[in-house]
Write a protein that holds these residues in place. Structure first.
Motif, PDB file in Angstrom:
ATOM      1  N   THR A 287       0.837  -1.203   0.000  1.00 22.13           N
ATOM      2  CA  THR A 287       0.000   0.000   0.000  1.00 22.13           C
ATOM      3  C   THR A 287       0.874   1.256   0.000  1.00 22.13           C
ATOM      4  O   THR A 287       0.582   2.225  -0.705  1.00 22.13           O
ATOM      5  CB  THR A 287      -0.940  -0.003   1.220  1.00 22.13           C
ATOM      6  OG1 THR A 287      -1.646  -1.244   1.237  1.00 22.13           O
ATOM      7  CG2 THR A 287      -1.944   1.125   1.168  1.00 22.13           C
ATOM      8  N   LEU A 288       1.945   1.227   0.769  1.00 18.70           N
ATOM      9  CA  LEU A 288       2.871   2.367   0.819  1.00 18.70           C
ATOM     10  C   LEU A 288       3.467   2.625  -0.569  1.00 18.70           C
ATOM     11  O   LEU A 288       3.543   3.779  -1.013  1.00 18.70           O
ATOM     12  CB  LEU A 288       3.973   2.083   1.850  1.00 18.70           C
ATOM     13  CG  LEU A 288       5.042   3.163   2.043  1.00 18.70           C
ATOM     14  CD1 LEU A 288       4.430   4.477   2.495  1.00 18.70           C
ATOM     15  CD2 LEU A 288       6.093   2.692   3.054  1.00 18.70           C
ATOM     16  N   ASP A 289       3.857   1.573  -1.272  1.00 13.62           N
ATOM     17  CA  ASP A 289       4.394   1.733  -2.643  1.00 13.62           C
ATOM     18  C   ASP A 289       3.356   2.361  -3.560  1.00 13.62           C
ATOM     19  O   ASP A 289       3.673   3.262  -4.348  1.00 13.62           O
ATOM     20  CB  ASP A 289       4.803   0.363  -3.221  1.00 13.62           C
ATOM     21  CG  ASP A 289       6.057  -0.182  -2.555  1.00 13.62           C
ATOM     22  OD1 ASP A 289       6.793   0.619  -1.928  1.00 13.62           O
ATOM     23  OD2 ASP A 289       6.300  -1.402  -2.643  1.00 13.62           O
ATOM     24  N   ILE A 290       2.117   1.880  -3.456  1.00 11.55           N
ATOM     25  CA  ILE A 290       1.033   2.398  -4.313  1.00 11.55           C
ATOM     26  C   ILE A 290       0.797   3.884  -4.026  1.00 11.55           C
ATOM     27  O   ILE A 290       0.680   4.703  -4.936  1.00 11.55           O
ATOM     28  CB  ILE A 290      -0.264   1.575  -4.091  1.00 11.55           C
ATOM     29  CG1 ILE A 290      -0.083   0.158  -4.675  1.00 11.55           C
ATOM     30  CG2 ILE A 290      -1.473   2.263  -4.716  1.00 11.55           C
ATOM     31  CD1 ILE A 290      -1.156  -0.839  -4.232  1.00 11.55           C
ATOM     32  N   VAL A 291       0.775   4.239  -2.735  1.00 11.37           N
ATOM     33  CA  VAL A 291       0.509   5.627  -2.345  1.00 11.37           C
ATOM     34  C   VAL A 291       1.666   6.534  -2.765  1.00 11.37           C
ATOM     35  O   VAL A 291       1.464   7.646  -3.266  1.00 11.37           O
ATOM     36  CB  VAL A 291       0.233   5.713  -0.827  1.00 11.37           C
ATOM     37  CG1 VAL A 291       0.295   7.151  -0.336  1.00 11.37           C
ATOM     38  CG2 VAL A 291      -1.139   5.117  -0.504  1.00 11.37           C
ATOM     39  N   ARG A 292       2.885   6.060  -2.617  1.00  7.48           N
ATOM     40  CA  ARG A 292       4.068   6.835  -3.038  1.00  7.48           C
ATOM     41  C   ARG A 292       4.013   7.128  -4.529  1.00  7.48           C
ATOM     42  O   ARG A 292       4.257   8.238  -4.981  1.00  7.48           O
ATOM     43  CB  ARG A 292       5.328   6.029  -2.726  1.00  7.48           C
ATOM     44  CG  ARG A 292       6.092   6.626  -1.603  1.00  7.48           C
ATOM     45  CD  ARG A 292       7.538   6.151  -1.633  1.00  7.48           C
ATOM     46  NE  ARG A 292       7.998   6.115  -0.270  1.00  7.48           N
ATOM     47  CZ  ARG A 292       8.341   5.026   0.383  1.00  7.48           C
ATOM     48  NH1 ARG A 292       8.322   3.862  -0.211  1.00  7.48           N
ATOM     49  NH2 ARG A 292       8.718   5.105   1.641  1.00  7.48           N
TER      50      ARG A 292
ATOM     51  N   ASN B 130       3.120  10.795  -9.064  1.00  6.56           N
ATOM     52  CA  ASN B 130       2.592  10.967 -10.415  1.00  6.56           C
ATOM     53  C   ASN B 130       1.359  11.844 -10.512  1.00  6.56           C
ATOM     54  O   ASN B 130       1.288  12.716 -11.350  1.00  6.56           O
ATOM     55  CB  ASN B 130       2.285   9.599 -11.039  1.00  6.56           C
ATOM     56  CG  ASN B 130       3.563   8.783 -11.157  1.00  6.56           C
ATOM     57  OD1 ASN B 130       4.604   9.299 -11.535  1.00  6.56           O
ATOM     58  ND2 ASN B 130       3.485   7.533 -10.767  1.00  6.56           N
ATOM     59  N   GLU B 131       0.384  11.620  -9.636  1.00  8.31           N
ATOM     60  CA  GLU B 131      -0.882  12.344  -9.790  1.00  8.31           C
ATOM     61  C   GLU B 131      -1.120  13.383  -8.705  1.00  8.31           C
ATOM     62  O   GLU B 131      -1.578  14.465  -8.959  1.00  8.31           O
ATOM     63  CB  GLU B 131      -2.067  11.356  -9.800  1.00  8.31           C
ATOM     64  CG  GLU B 131      -2.081  10.496 -11.035  1.00  8.31           C
ATOM     65  CD  GLU B 131      -2.616   9.107 -10.731  1.00  8.31           C
ATOM     66  OE1 GLU B 131      -3.817   8.987 -10.509  1.00  8.31           O
ATOM     67  OE2 GLU B 131      -1.795   8.167 -10.652  1.00  8.31           O
TER      68      GLU B 131
END
Ligand SMILES: [Fe+2]
Lengths: 193, 83
Positions: free
Chosen positions: A176-181, A186-187
């Motif tokens: 989840t941390l990777d996804i949020v980073r 990016n967005e």
């Protein structure tokens, strides 16, 4: 919303009463790194976290922690059930009995009541997810201490399952941390500090 | 609780857990087709077994159909079961 099912997530089988162990298990019922802390922490952190993956992960792990809280309650109940007051007193649970009778209460292994100051909830998702990674490791360590303290194969089996769940949660929070980073880079680049 | 009921309950618990574990994985891997197939297959198995269990032994939740009188309060509470 939540729906209650009259089933445990994992069976609880104890071979005999063990009041001392029941007392130690309060560490995970109402202590700093308890299942109660975990559940309230994750379910509270959901509202302003970015990404749908993170919202789903916090919701689902938070819900699972409440199921674990029920497993801890069941362990304590089964280890305590049917014993006379004198036995509680001998095991150091006399103070607990004086305030609650035999019923459960969210306090730690030393009798200190649960408090919301055990947990944190930040808008900043990086801070929040790091708190959760640490919380999962602290819970894993606590389960290992509890396993070392027990000599009941049934209790050890249930505690080992709960320990394993903390390892899985750590893994999911890491993803989840990777996804949020990724999202922030990016967005969601603009930040208000 | 009979041995037969307990075995069925434990199977239901295991399926319920497997659904949770797969969905937790899917939350961070939504594009994993294999996990999604496993998830959907397990959900169907779980739903079938739960319906069968409830028909035989009574409701596990307030959303389960009940015979007269209201059976939800009578089925075993999870902490009272000898597993
Ligand atoms: Fe956890």
């Amino acid at each position: 919303m939540w729906n209650y099912e009259k089933i445990l997530q994992y069976p609880v089988k104890v071979s005999k009463n063990d009041l001392e162990m029941a007392k130690y298990l309060y560490a995970q019922y109402g202590g700093p790194d308890s299942e109660l802390s975990a559940g309230i922490r994750y379910l509270t952190q959901r509202y302003f976290i970015p990404t749908d993956e993170a919202k789903a992960t916090l919701t689902e792990i938070g819900t699972e922690e409440l199921a674990h809280w029920e497993i801890l309650g069941t362990l304590i109940y089964k280890l305590t059930e049917g014993l006379p007051v004198q036995a509680l007193r001998d095991a150091g649970l006399g103070a607990h009995y004086a305030q609650h009778g035999k019923n459960l209460y969210p306090h730690d292994a030393a009798g200190v009541p649960w408090t919301a100051s055990y947990i944190q909830s930040h808008e900043d998702p990086i801070a929040t997810l790091h708190e959760n990674l640490a919380a999962e490791q602290k819970a894993r360590a606590t389960y290992e201490y509890l396993i070392n303290l027990s000599n009941d194969a049934g209790v050890i089996d249930t505690l080992s399952f709960l320990r394993e769940r903390e390892v899985v949660h750590f893994q999911r929070f890491g993803e989840t941390l990777d996804i949020v980073r990724d999202y922030l880079e990016n967005e969601g680049g603009r930040r208000d500090y | 609780m009979t041995r037969e009921q307990l075995e069925m309950l434990k199977e239901l618990m295991a399926l319920d857990f497997y659904v949770l574990e797969l969905s937790l994985f899917l939350n961070t891997h939504p594009n994993n087709r294999q996990a999604l197939e496993d998830h959907n297959m397990t959900v169907r198995k779980y739903q079938d077994l739960k319906m069968d269990y409830v028909r035989r032994y009574g409701p596990l939740c307030i959303g389960c159909v009940s015979e007269y009188p209201w059976q939800y309060i009578e089925t075993a509470w999870p902490w009272e079961i000898e597993y």
